[in-house]
Design a protein around this motif. Structure first.
Motif, PDB file in Angstrom:
ATOM      1  N   CYS A 145      83.208  19.821 101.346  1.00  0.00           N
ATOM      2  CA  CYS A 145      83.262  21.242 101.029  1.00  0.00           C
ATOM      3  C   CYS A 145      84.305  21.973 101.870  1.00  0.00           C
ATOM      4  N   LEU A 156      87.253  21.527  99.838  1.00  0.00           N
ATOM      5  CA  LEU A 156      87.215  22.482  98.727  1.00  0.00           C
ATOM      6  C   LEU A 156      87.668  23.863  99.215  1.00  0.00           C
ATOM      7  N   TYR A 216      91.315  24.000  99.575  1.00  0.00           N
ATOM      8  CA  TYR A 216      91.958  24.104  98.261  1.00  0.00           C
ATOM      9  C   TYR A 216      91.990  25.567  97.812  1.00  0.00           C
ATOM     10  N   LYS A 243      92.527  15.708  91.458  1.00  0.00           N
ATOM     11  CA  LYS A 243      91.763  16.934  91.656  1.00  0.00           C
ATOM     12  C   LYS A 243      90.377  16.804  91.032  1.00  0.00           C
ATOM     13  N   LYS A 244      90.339  16.222  89.814  1.00  0.00           N
ATOM     14  CA  LYS A 244      89.060  16.096  89.101  1.00  0.00           C
ATOM     15  C   LYS A 244      88.120  15.150  89.835  1.00  0.00           C
ATOM     16  N   PHE A 273      88.114  14.595  93.001  1.00  0.00           N
ATOM     17  CA  PHE A 273      87.665  15.290  94.198  1.00  0.00           C
ATOM     18  C   PHE A 273      86.525  16.253  93.875  1.00  0.00           C
ATOM     19  N   PHE A 274      86.728  17.080  92.858  1.00  0.00           N
ATOM     20  CA  PHE A 274      85.667  18.035  92.493  1.00  0.00           C
ATOM     21  C   PHE A 274      84.390  17.303  92.097  1.00  0.00           C
ATOM     22  N   ALA A 275      84.547  16.218  91.336  1.00  0.00           N
ATOM     23  CA  ALA A 275      83.378  15.432  90.938  1.00  0.00           C
ATOM     24  C   ALA A 275      82.658  14.911  92.178  1.00  0.00           C
ATOM     25  N   VAL A 278      82.625  16.192  95.218  1.00  0.00           N
ATOM     26  CA  VAL A 278      81.930  17.295  95.894  1.00  0.00           C
ATOM     27  C   VAL A 278      80.594  17.569  95.211  1.00  0.00           C
ATOM     28  N   ILE A 279      80.623  17.603  93.876  1.00  0.00           N
ATOM     29  CA  ILE A 279      79.405  17.925  93.134  1.00  0.00           C
ATOM     30  C   ILE A 279      78.364  16.808  93.276  1.00  0.00           C
ATOM     31  N   SER A 309      76.503  21.405 102.260  1.00  0.00           N
ATOM     32  CA  SER A 309      77.613  21.698 101.353  1.00  0.00           C
ATOM     33  C   SER A 309      77.980  23.172 101.430  1.00  0.00           C
TER      34      SER A 309
END
Lengths: 587, 69
Positions: A465, A468, A471, B3-4, B6-8, B10-11, B37
């Motif tokens: 995070c 994130l 970013y 990027k995708k 990475f976001f996946a 994190v989730i 988180s």
């Protein structure tokens, strides 16, 4: 005594430092740079518990006192000396190597000291030798920064010395041992303040981010390892459990991180991260439990290695491109790929990624805060670790190796620098994957398991995070070529106040004194002159005139005695010499 | 693509936090799901914005600030 003094690891480094110019001339500089830490390493495993005890001015000095905590710090200092020597192997100036080795000797000496007198001697050796690692950069900025560094450390040394004197006066005992928290007096607080200055505890920290970024490329690698960590050692030795250290430590962990987020110079960012990481150690010492002190020592060990790795990676960029400001760098990944890999390994280690050294050491301090139920301290340390990953883990490599391409020409550094970075990077993983290597060196038995599911999950979530967050903030966090004020402002601009005082009040007082002198002084001078002139006329002149008249009379008589006969002249000369002799004897 | 992933990641990390066992939690926050988180994200935003929007404008000077003497 004479047999044991050569066992002292510091004496090995001092000997090498003194012989370095000669070794250079003999073409042995590189060999001796590699050999000296290895010899020290060999000696280290064979140190007796106590050695180098001697009596001086009625005081008992102990130059060697070895226990588990000493051994851990000696261990990492010698490893670091080896890594630093490898990194600097290609540098030809023997004096820079000498300064570095004297500095290492100082750190080893402080660590081994069993009393405050020998500690103070090595403490000052460290300050005096390390300043040359800044001055050898040979720039106007480094010369100024070096003087400020030296002045601050002299000040810290004097505070420490004052504490030592008072302690001696009050207790007649200078042995360097733990001070019970309930028995702290003024001497102990002075000693603690002297130690804190070297540990860069705010508000005594500004010398560090001021001086380290101005040091030589190789000098900074040495500087980042020894001064602050010897200070951590002496604090852990003397003052574990002092609450003031817990609070200051947590504050400095955050303080360093916030500055690191806004700074532009890569080495200044790393310098602020020393403040921040040493904050964890100081905090662990302040908590004072076995876990806290263990955590501080473990983190000191891990920190020395990964911080040196970071300084080596960024130093390689500075060495190859001549630049260290993030705003002037970017897009180097194709040209310096190895430096990138090593710096990122340092970055993930300092951020505490699983499988790296930070994960198994930093978490001990955080867990110690948790065990002791310091919720606020716990959250501050966690927040500092968010900021660490944000600025060193992501922002610093991103701005140097990716981001906007600066078009700077560069290539990877010489083999010896790469080797040094490889060794340090290997150690980061060794400690991270095999924490027992570090844990068995710690002063107390370790009952801590870093690799639990919850700890892993917690760390990964925080790190992901933070990524994130970076970013989202990447535009805002772009580096700007500006300078940020820190507390060094007070003494850097304070010198202007002194100058102003000298230019205005002091010079006005000087003028006033001049005026008084003109009116009062001149009159008395004139009177004195009159007296003197009358003495001149009546005393000296009369005497001189008189003697002149006498000379004339004598001349007249001489003319009369000029008979032309040589025996008369000789006789007259003898009489004259005789009279001269009498005159000399009498007057 | 990166990027995708990475976001996946994190989730997924946040989502699976619900199932992670808590051994002897020291604080109440250790028992809140997804706490770390949120802490990471909010902490990062707070540090970044505090530094760049509050401290930097207050403390920044020209790079030659100390040299013009």
């Amino acid at each position: 005594m004479s047999s044991t003094i050569f066992m002292h690891p510091a004496s090995i480094f001092i000997t090498a430092a003194l012989l370095m110019p000669l070794l250079k001339r003999l073409g042995l500089q590189k060999i001796s740079l590699a050999a000296t830490p290895l010899v020290a390493w060999y000696v280290l495993g064979r140190l007796p518990e106590t050695f180098g005890v001697c009596s001086y001015l009625g005081m008992e000095l102990t130059f060697g006192r070895v226990d588990q905590m000493t051994y851990l710090f000696l261990h990492v200092f010698v490893v670091m000396a080896l890594i630093g020597s490898l990194y600097n192997l290609h540098m030809s100036d023997p004096l820079e190597h000498s300064a570095a080795y004297l500095y290492v000797a100082g750190a080893l000496g402080v660590t081994l000291s069993g009393d405050y007198v020998s500690l103070f001697i090595f403490w000052e050796l460290m300050a005096v030798s390390s300043v040359f690692l800044i001055w050898f950069r040979r720039s106007r900025r480094s010369s100024g920064a070096g003087f400020r560094y030296l002045l601050m450390h002299t000040f810290g040394g004097l505070v420490l010395l004052a504490g030592i004197f008072l302690k001696y006066q009050m207790t007649r005992d200078l042995s360097f041992v733990q001070v019970p928290v309930t028995a702290m007096g003024l001497p102990d607080y002075l000693i603690m303040a002297g130690f804190m200055l070297n540990a860069a505890v705010p508000p005594l920290h500004a010398w560090l981010p001021d001086a380290y970024p101005e040091a030589t490329v190789g000098g900074a690698v040495f500087l980042c390892a020894f001064t602050t960590k010897t200070a951590v050692y002496v604090l852990a030795r003397a003052f574990p459990g002092s609450e003031v250290l817990t609070v200051l430590g947590a504050c400095m962990a955050l303080y360093g991180v916030i500055y690191a987020v806004i700074e532009n110079d890569a080495r200044r960012i790393l310098a602020y991260h020393i403040v921040s990481q040493v904050g964890y150690m100081v905090c662990g010492i302040g908590i004072g439990t076995a876990m806290g002190v263990n955590g501080a020592c473990a983190h000191a060990y891990a920190h020395i290695i990964y911080k040196a790795l970071l300084f080596m990676g960024v130093g390689a960029v500075l060495e190859m491109t001549g630049r260290s400001k993030l705003s002037e760098l970017g897009g180097l990944w194709r040209r310096m790929p190895l430096a990138l890999v090593f710096t990122v390994i340092g970055g993930v280690s300092i951020s505490g990624f699983p499988l790296t050294s930070g994960f198994v050491s930093k978490s001990m301090v955080v867990a110690a805060a948790g065990e002791s139920h310091y919720l606020i301290i716990f959250l501050m340390l966690m927040l500092a670790s968010v900021g660490t990953f944000l600025s060193v883990g992501i922002k610093l490599p991103y701005c140097i190796w990716f981001g906007k391409d600066s078009g700077v020409e560069a290539k990877d550094p010489p083999w010896n620098m790469q080797l040094a970075m490889l060794v340090a990077a290997g150690m980061c993983f060794l400690i991270g994957c095999y924490p027992q290597y570090l844990y068995r060196l710690l002063p107390f038995a370790v009952q801590y398991e870093p690799y639990t599911v919850y700890h892993l999950w917690e760390t990964l979530q925080v790190l992901a995070c933070t990524g994130l967050g970076f970013y989202l903030l990447r535009k805002i966090l772009a580096p700007k070529p500006v300078l940020h004020l820190d507390l060094d402002w007070f003494y850097r601009k304070g010198s202007r106040v002194v100058l102003w005082l000298a230019a205005n009040p002091v010079s006005r007082i000087n003028d006033a004194v001049g005026e008084v002198y003109k009116t009062v002084g001149l009159r008395s001078t004139v009177a004195t002159a009159r007296v003197l002139s009358s003495f001149d006329k009546n005393g000296i002149d009369r005497f001189i005139d008189g003697s002149a008249r006498h000379v004339m009379i004598v001349g007249e008589q001489l003319r009369k005695v000029q008979t032309g006969k040589i025996q008369h002249y000789i006789g007259a000369a003898f009489i004259f010499l005789f009279l001269l002799l009498i005159a000399f004897v009498l007057f | 693509m990166l990027k995708k992933v990475f976001f996946a990641g994190v989730i997924i990390l946040a989502a699976l936090d619900v199932f992670v066992p808590r051994h002897e939690p020291h604080f109440a926050i250790d028992t809140i799901p997804v706490f770390w988180s949120l802490f990471g994200l909010v902490g990062c935003l707070v540090l970044g914005l505090l530094g760049k929007w509050l401290l930097s404008p207050l403390l920044k000077r020209d790079e030659e600030y100390y040299n013009n003497e």
